[in-house]
Design a protein around this motif. Structure first.
Motif, PDB file in Angstrom:
ATOM      1  N   MET A 194       1.732  -8.537  -6.925  1.00 47.87           N
ATOM      2  CA  MET A 194       0.352  -8.979  -7.057  1.00 47.87           C
ATOM      3  C   MET A 194       0.117  -9.608  -8.433  1.00 47.87           C
ATOM      4  N   VAL A 217      -6.491  -4.142 -11.196  1.00 53.96           N
ATOM      5  CA  VAL A 217      -5.336  -3.535 -10.529  1.00 53.96           C
ATOM      6  C   VAL A 217      -5.434  -2.011 -10.558  1.00 53.96           C
ATOM      7  N   MET A 248      -5.806 -13.347  -6.845  1.00 50.43           N
ATOM      8  CA  MET A 248      -4.829 -12.268  -6.763  1.00 50.43           C
ATOM      9  C   MET A 248      -4.257 -12.158  -5.347  1.00 50.43           C
ATOM     10  N   VAL A 249      -5.136 -12.242  -4.364  1.00 58.89           N
ATOM     11  CA  VAL A 249      -4.665 -12.136  -2.974  1.00 58.89           C
ATOM     12  C   VAL A 249      -3.901 -13.397  -2.560  1.00 58.89           C
ATOM     13  N   LEU A 306      -0.518 -13.376  -4.361  1.00 58.83           N
ATOM     14  CA  LEU A 306       0.396 -12.443  -3.690  1.00 58.83           C
ATOM     15  C   LEU A 306       0.946 -13.046  -2.402  1.00 58.83           C
ATOM     16  N   ILE A 353      -2.766  -3.559   1.180  1.00 57.27           N
ATOM     17  CA  ILE A 353      -3.124  -4.535   0.147  1.00 57.27           C
ATOM     18  C   ILE A 353      -4.631  -4.506  -0.110  1.00 57.27           C
ATOM     19  N   GLN A 391      -5.440  -1.548  -2.149  1.00 54.24           N
ATOM     20  CA  GLN A 391      -5.050  -1.724  -3.554  1.00 54.24           C
ATOM     21  C   GLN A 391      -6.106  -2.552  -4.298  1.00 54.24           C
ATOM     22  N   VAL A 392      -6.569  -3.610  -3.650  1.00 54.84           N
ATOM     23  CA  VAL A 392      -7.556  -4.478  -4.299  1.00 54.84           C
ATOM     24  C   VAL A 392      -8.901  -3.756  -4.448  1.00 54.84           C
TER      25      VAL A 392
END
Lengths: 196, 196
Positions: free
Chosen positions: A160, A188, B160-161, B164, B184, B187-188
């Motif tokens: 990421m 994060v 970020m997404v 990734l 994911i 996480q975000v």
């Protein structure tokens, strides 16, 4: 810039160091000036003041050469801290990663290299180690010490941050101010959901 | 595969639709077969059964053509939900984004396009809108409704997404299992720090 006088060399110093540095510098310059697709082994040889066979003795292709040139530094430059300050440690890594993939020659070369599939195993390994392993070790330590969720996926966190760095290195940010490493680290580490 | 019979066309249907589709299909095939650097306007024309001028009348360069071809779909395909389930909405967007940048032709083309700086403004705009704006709107709604931190930076979350997704689309994952969109998204949204 560039050009190596191969007839006058310092005694005791291996010639290859000088030539390697001239090639690396020529590579970086040409990447910044014209981008990866336009760069050729021929243009690098000319700029570095060496012959094409000199380059082909070192690398079998342009992509092998560029991988070596852009990944010579980061093993030293991109690190994650291992102090008692988790946020500081992660911030150091994020900051170094953003800086690395923001370098003009890396931003011009790295995404292009990604499209040259299949990456060879040595290149994949170079891409992942040792920083990937250092980050995983720091995060696992934080899990053991009760700072992070058990469910943390270090590989996901790594991809990421690297993915963000690669993307922001390549895509102009328009009106958005470039967020500092602390903002990214906090995203994060903390996520967006309000604390209960 | 490919090839357009330009002499026999359906009455009432504009010829350009057929030709556009043949060019798009030729582009996708050649990207998957040999990658972006090896693909030429000539090879696309030949595969599509059209002349080079036919292509140059539509696009001034290879990169313009490929941008159009790979970004024709996502405006429809990549969306973010706007229900009362924030995690579900974000997961839908993450999942669609990973799927889009994981498509073979997109994984082979997109990183290469990023290195062709400077991107023209129309291409930048196409890259960002409308999905970027939809995501920002959904996140701002969640801030208003007290679900997310005031400090949320929608542009950072978007990059970020997407970063990734681009990176995972290009770099083979080795031993890591591909994390699901839910992991994911969490996480975000949630980050890694243990809740107090």
């Amino acid at each position: 810039m560039g050009g190596v006088n191969t007839t006058r060399r310092t005694p005791g110093r291996p010639r290859s160091t000088e030539v390697d540095e001239a090639i690396a510098q020529a590579c970086r310059e040409l990447l910044v000036e014209g981008g990866y697709p336009a760069m050729t082994i021929e243009s690098v040889a000319e700029r570095a003041g060496v012959t094409r066979p000199t380059i082909y003795r070192r690398w079998p292709s342009k992509s092998h050469m560029v991988w070596d040139v852009i990944f010579t530094t980061p093993a030293d430059a991109v690190v994650i801290g291992d102090t008692d300050d988790l946020r500081g440690d992660v911030e150091l890594w994020v900051s170094a990663t953003m800086a690395f993939f923001g370098r003009p020659e890396v931003a011009r070369a790295f995404p292009a290299l990604l499209t040259e599939q299949p990456l060879e195993e040595t290149q994949q390994a170079r891409l992942r180690d040792p920083v990937r392993e250092q980050v995983a070790a720091r995060l696992r330590r934080a899990v053991r010490e009760g700072e992070l969720h058990q469910s943390v996926d270090p590989g996901l966190v790594f991809d990421m941050v690297v993915g963000l760095a690669v993307y922001r290195g390549s895509v102009p940010q328009g009106g958005d101010p470039k967020p500092a490493a602390r903002v990214i680290s906090d995203q994060v580490l903390l996520g967006m959901i309000l604390r209960p």
